[in-house]
Design an enzyme around this catalytic site. Sequence first.
Site, PDB file in Angstrom:
ATOM      1  N   SER A   1       0.835  -1.201   0.000  1.00 20.61           N
ATOM      2  CA  SER A   1       0.000   0.000   0.000  1.00 20.61           C
ATOM      3  C   SER A   1       0.871   1.253   0.000  1.00 20.61           C
ATOM      4  CB  SER A   1      -0.937   0.006   1.223  1.00 20.61           C
ATOM      5  OG  SER A   1      -0.196  -0.249   2.408  1.00 20.61           O
TER       6      SER A   1
ATOM      7  N   GLU B   1      -9.109  -9.886   3.834  1.00 20.48           N
ATOM      8  CA  GLU B   1      -9.450  -8.501   3.495  1.00 20.48           C
ATOM      9  C   GLU B   1     -10.837  -8.399   2.873  1.00 20.48           C
ATOM     10  OE1 GLU B   1      -6.410  -6.153   1.611  1.00 20.48           O
ATOM     11  OE2 GLU B   1      -7.804  -4.535   1.126  1.00 20.48           O
TER      12      GLU B   1
HETATM   13  O1  KIV Z   1      -0.448  -3.396   1.619  1.00 20.65           O
HETATM   14  C1  KIV Z   1      -1.057  -3.357   2.693  1.00 20.65           C
HETATM   15  O2  KIV Z   1      -1.016  -2.359   3.441  1.00 20.65           O
HETATM   16  C2  KIV Z   1      -1.830  -4.538   3.083  1.00 20.65           C
HETATM   17  C3  KIV Z   1      -2.702  -4.450   4.295  1.00 20.65           C
HETATM   18  C4  KIV Z   1      -3.666  -3.375   4.259  1.00 20.65           C
HETATM   19  C5  KIV Z   1      -3.269  -5.747   4.668  1.00 20.65           C
HETATM   20  O3  KIV Z   1      -1.736  -5.531   2.442  1.00 20.65           O
END
Ligand code: KIV
Length: 276
Positions: A51, A187
């Site tokens: 992310s 998720e």
């Molecule tokens: O990339 C991320 O931050 C994630 C989480 C939100 C589970 O995979």
Amino acid sequence: MSATPDRKARLTPQDIRARKGAVPIVCLTAYTTPVARQVDQACDLVLVGDSVGMVLHGLPSTLGVTMEMMVMHGQAVARGLDHACMVVDMPFGSYEESPAQAFRNAARLMAETGCHAVKLEGGRHMAQTVAFLVERGIPVMGHVGLTPQAVNALGGYKVQGRGDDGERILADAVALAAAGAFSVVLEKIPAELGARITQEIAIPTIGIGAGADCDGQVLVIDDVLGLFTDFRPKFVKRYAELGRDSEAAVAAYAADVRARRFPDPDHSFSAQGSRA
Ligand code: KIV
């Protein structure tokens, strides 16, 4: 940093695995050293999520995230942690081709960042790869349900596993547990399915939009702090409004500079002063 009596001992993937059905596991993402320092003592797990591409680099999805970005942010986070177990996401394209490709890139993430485990997305089709990594000493966290790296195949960031589709996600989680994953992220799935998967597999489930019955919860730190004024997914609870506060702070600074109220004498040096 060395451990001191008032700081908590380092947690390992084995410690996280042993928390199945016990006190809920607390996980947040972090991408930088100062934020890692802030979340370390409160969290059991810190995830350097891919992310980071959307949150810090302004990318439209996680698909453009590279190994180099994960290594750089992993190294920054490692400098800020001395308690939480650190997991680094494997970026899109770094593990899907073959178990050997996954091992090469997972080993690089571990060697260059010092992380304790890696996370990869996908269920039954990734189980062989997960087993390959685990057998070679790499602890793996799985990730099923909404898997953002598959956004194009899934047709958007929609809730997964409603109705009969729940069986697919359950089968994915079961396969990852059997392959040796030490935990699995669930998720954006119905809370009832989150509860069912949590009951049926022997490893901890870490939910993000998967209801209250998971063994732990994870959120993106910037969402928890309210850093985005225009992004409010249903599964995020904001514990601060830092985005709003920083917009107000920047506006106040700009107004002070334009009105010559800043710097004032308190923030200026005099010819006679002793303060550096
Ligand atoms: O990339 C991320 O931050 C994630 C989480 C939100 C589970 O995979």
